[in-house]
Design an enzyme around this catalytic site. Structure first.
Site, mmCIF file in Angstrom:
data_model
loop_
_atom_site.group_PDB
_atom_site.id
_atom_site.type_symbol
_atom_site.label_atom_id
_atom_site.label_comp_id
_atom_site.label_asym_id
_atom_site.label_seq_id
_atom_site.Cartn_x
_atom_site.Cartn_y
_atom_site.Cartn_z
ATOM 1 N N ASP A 47 0.690 -1.487 0.157
ATOM 2 C CA ASP A 47 -0.034 0.086 -0.624
ATOM 3 C C ASP A 47 1.398 1.285 0.028
ATOM 4 O O ASP A 47 1.674 0.842 -0.224
ATOM 5 C CB ASP A 47 -0.596 0.553 1.248
ATOM 6 C CG ASP A 47 -2.248 -1.188 1.704
ATOM 7 O OD1 ASP A 47 -2.029 -1.291 -0.215
ATOM 8 O OD2 ASP A 47 -2.504 -1.390 2.036
ATOM 9 N N LYS A 93 -3.883 3.366 -3.155
ATOM 10 C CA LYS A 93 -4.409 4.164 -4.303
ATOM 11 C C LYS A 93 -3.553 5.255 -5.445
ATOM 12 O O LYS A 93 -2.321 4.729 -5.431
ATOM 13 C CB LYS A 93 -4.135 5.322 -3.232
ATOM 14 C CG LYS A 93 -5.744 5.500 -2.744
ATOM 15 C CD LYS A 93 -6.040 7.298 -1.703
ATOM 16 C CE LYS A 93 -7.953 6.663 -0.786
ATOM 17 N NZ LYS A 93 -7.496 7.472 -0.018
ATOM 18 N N MET A 121 -9.584 8.352 9.380
ATOM 19 C CA MET A 121 -10.619 8.802 9.561
ATOM 20 C C MET A 121 -10.192 9.665 8.457
ATOM 21 O O MET A 121 -8.506 10.181 8.710
ATOM 22 C CB MET A 121 -10.721 9.625 10.381
ATOM 23 C CG MET A 121 -10.809 10.080 11.295
ATOM 24 S SD MET A 121 -9.988 12.006 11.602
ATOM 25 C CE MET A 121 -8.727 12.492 11.618
#
Ligand code: SAH
Length: 491
Positions: free
Chosen positions: A36, A58, A173
Site C-alpha cells: 500500500d 491509491k 479517518m
C-alpha cells in the site's frame, strides 16, 4: 504446483523502527510484495533485488486499485508457487481489509500467515505523548473507522452507543469527517469540553498534533490545515499530552539535517541524529572505490599509520585476498588517526598502539613525536593530504604511501539534492564530501553548514562557504555534540 504462502504483514505506522522483526524477515525473503501507500519508505529497502514489488494502493488521482484486483494478484502469484508478502500500513486486521484477503486465500486453498503490526491508533497517540488507556482516566479503548459518512442513513456506526462508550475513542479517518464526528458525539452526550487530539503523520518525520476539544476541533483542524493521514483521539487521556509530550522535547526536533558521507558510514550518524529528533536527509555525495594495490611486505615497516576507517577495512580486505590476516601486522607499531579508525582496526582484531587526541594528521604527527620511526607505511586514500608523510620524512624516516581506495562522486538524484539544499543543516565529514556535494547541488545559501573539523572547513572556505559549526573533537560524535550545542533549547 504447490502454492506459495501468502503473508498478510503489518508494516507499522510509518517509523521504520516500528516494523517488526518478523515483518523484516519476510520482506527480505519474499518473491513478490504487494504493498500500500502508507508503509514506511524504508520497509521495501530490505527486499531482494529480484523481488517483484507491486503497488496496490491509491493511484495518482486518488483511485484505489480495486480490491478484486488485489485479490486476483494475490492468488495469481501464490498459485504460481511464489511466496507473497501482502504489506499493509499499521496492522493488517485493523481497517486494513486483511480479513477479506485471508478469506480469499482460504477459499482458494492457499496457505496464509498473519503478522500483526503496530496500528496507527496506538502508535500515533503514543508518539504524541498520549496513552490510550490510563488508570482512572480510561479503562477501555475503541477503534473506530471515521470514513463512514455520518449522514448516510445506513451508516454502520451506532453514534449514540459510541458517545456513551466508557473510554477512549480513536478514529481512523479522513480529516473532513472531523466536524461531524464531534457533533454526533456531543449530540450523544459527550461533554463539549472533552479533550480531542488529532495526530497527523504519526511516527513520521513532521508529525503534528493538535490538542483541542469536541467544540472546536473541526474548526481548528481546518484552520491549521491538518491533512491525512491522521487519527483523532477523544477522551480525557488526550489531556496527558500536556505533560507527556516527549517527541517535541528532543533536542533536534523539527530540524532537518542532511548527511553527505558515503552510504555505509552515513547510517550510524543518521541514526544518532534521528534519535535526537532530527529529520535526516541521506544525501551521500561520495562513494569508496577500492584500488587493487600490490601489498608490500608489512614486516619491512616499524610503523603503520592508518588514516581512515575505510583504509582499515580496505587493508584487511586486501590482506584477506592475499590469504593473510592480522598477524601480518604483528610486532609493528600501529597508529590510527582517530577513534573511528581505531574502532575499524579493532573489528579486524588489531588494537591501535596510538590514537591521537586530535583526529587530524597534525594530531597524529604530535602523537608520534616520542616514537622512534625508521620505516613507515601510511595507509590511506589516493587523494590524501601529504602532511603526515612529509612530517615523518622531515624526521628522517623512510615513508611509503599505500593508497587503497579512492573517493569518487556518488550520483545524487535531483529530489535528494533539493531536499538537502533546503535542510536546516548540511553536515560535511571530509573535504571530499564538500567537493562532490557542491558539484552535485546548486548554491547552498539556506542551510547552516556543519563541518567535522579543520581540514573539512578549509575545503568549505575554498569553495566560498564559511562553516557555521565546527566539531571538536573532529569525529562524528563531536559533530553531533556541535549540532546539539548549536540548538541549546531545542526548537
Ligand atoms: N491498518 C492501518 C489502518 C489503515 S486505515 C493501521 O492499523 O494503522 C488508514 C487510516 O489509518 C488513515 O486514514 C489514518 O486515519 C490512519 N493512519 C495510518 N497511518 C497513520 C499515521 N502515520 N498517522 C496517523 N494516522 C494514520
Amino acid at each position: 504446483m504447490t502454492p506459495g504462502t501468502v503473508y498478510l504483514v503489518g508494516a507499522g505506522p510509518g517509523d521504520p523502527g516500528l516494523l517488526t522483526v518478523r515483518a523484516a524477515e519476510l520482506i527480505a525473503r519474499a518473491d513478490v510484495i504487494l504493498h500500500d501507500r502508507l508503509i514506511p519508505a524504508a520497509a521495501l529497502a530490505g527486499a531482494r533485488p529480484d523481488a517483484e514489488l507491486l503497488y496496490v494502493g491509491k493511484q495518482g488521482g486518488g483511485e484505489q486499485v480495486p480490491q478484486e484486483e488485489t485479490h486476483r494478484l494475490l492468488l495469481e502469484h501464490a498459485l504460481a508457487g511464489r511466496s507473497v508478502v501482502r504489506l499493509k500500513g499499521g496492522d493488517p486486521f485493523v481497517f486494513g481489509r486483511g480479513g477479506e484477503e485471508a478469506l480469499v486465500c482460504l477459499e482458494a486453498g492457499i496457505p496464509f500467515e498473519v503478522v500483526p503490526g503496530i496500528t496507527a491508533g496506538v502508535a500515533a497517540p503514543a508518539y504524541a505523548g498520549i496513552p490510550v488507556t490510563h488508570r482512572e482516566l480510561a479503562s477501555a479503548v475503541a477503534f473506530v473507522t471515521g470514513h463512514e459518512d455520518p449522514e448516510k442513513p445506513d451508516s454502520a456506526l451506532d453514534w449514540p452507543a459510541l458517545a456513551g462508550f466508557p473510554g477512549t475513542l480513536v478514529f481512523y479517518m479522513g480529516v473532513r469527517a472531523l466536524p461531524r464526528i464531534a457533533e454526533q458525539l456531543m449530540a450523544g452526550g459527550r461533554p463539549a469540553d472533552e479533550p480531542v487530539a488529532v495526530v497527523e503523520r504519526g511516527t513520521l518525520p513532521g508529525q503534528r498534533t493538535l490538542l483541542s476539544t469536541l467544540t472546536d476541533v473541526g474548526e481548528r483542524a481546518a484552520a491549521e490545515g491538518i491533512r491525512a493521514p491522521a487519527v483523532a483521539l477523544v477522551g480525557p487521556v488526550a489531556g496527558l499530552r500536556e505533560r507527556l509530550a516527549w517527541l517535541e522535547r528532543r533536542p533536534l526536533h523539527g530540524r532537518t539535517i542532511a548527511v553527505t558521507r558515503a552510504r555505509p558510514q552515513a547510517s550510524a550518524l543518521a541514526a544518532r541524529l534521528r534519535e535526537l529528533g532530527a529529520a535526516v536527509v541521506e544525501a551521500p555525495a561520495i562513494t569508496i572505490r577500492p584500488i587493487a594495490a600490490q601489498l608490500p611486505d608489512l614486516r619491512r615497516y616499524d610503523l603503520i599509520c592508518v588514516t581512515s576507517p575505510n583504509g582499515a577495512h580496505e587493508l584487511f580486505r586486501q590482506l584477506a585476498a592475499a590469504a593473510l590476516d592480522a598477524r601480518a601486522l604483528a610486532g609493528r607499531t600501529v597508529a590510527a588517526i582517530g577513534p573511528g579508525t581505531a574502532r575499524a582496526l579493532g573489528e579486524h582484531g588489531v588494537r591501535a598502539d596510538l590514537v591521537p587526541e586530535r583526529a587530524v594528521a597534525e594530531g597524529l604527527v604530535d602523537a608520534l613525536a616520542a616514537v622512534d620511526v625508521r620505516r613507515a607505511l601510511v595507509v590511506r586514500a589516493s587523494e590524501g593530504r601529504e602532511t603526515l608523510p612529509e612530517a615523518l620524512r622531515a624526521r628522517g624516516a623512510e615513508v611509503d604511501v599505500l593508497a587503497l581506495y579512492e573517493t569518487v562522486a556518488e550520483q545524487l538524484d535531483a529530489e535528494t539534492a533539493r531536499a538537502a539544499a533546503h535542510a536546516d543543516y548540511v553536515t560535511f565529514t571530509s573535504a571530499s564530501t564538500v567537493r562532490f556535494f557542491l558539484a552535485a547541488t546548486d548554491a547552498l545559501d539556506g542551510p547552516r553548514i556543519a563541518s567535522i573539523g579543520p581540514a573539512t572547513s578549509a575545503a568549505l572556505r575554498e569553495a566560498g562557504l564559511e562553516p557555521d559549526v565546527e566539531a571538536d573533537p573532529h569525529t562524528p560524535d563531536g559533530l553531533v555534540a556541535a549540532l546539539l550545542a548549536d540548538n541549546p533549547q531545542g526548537v
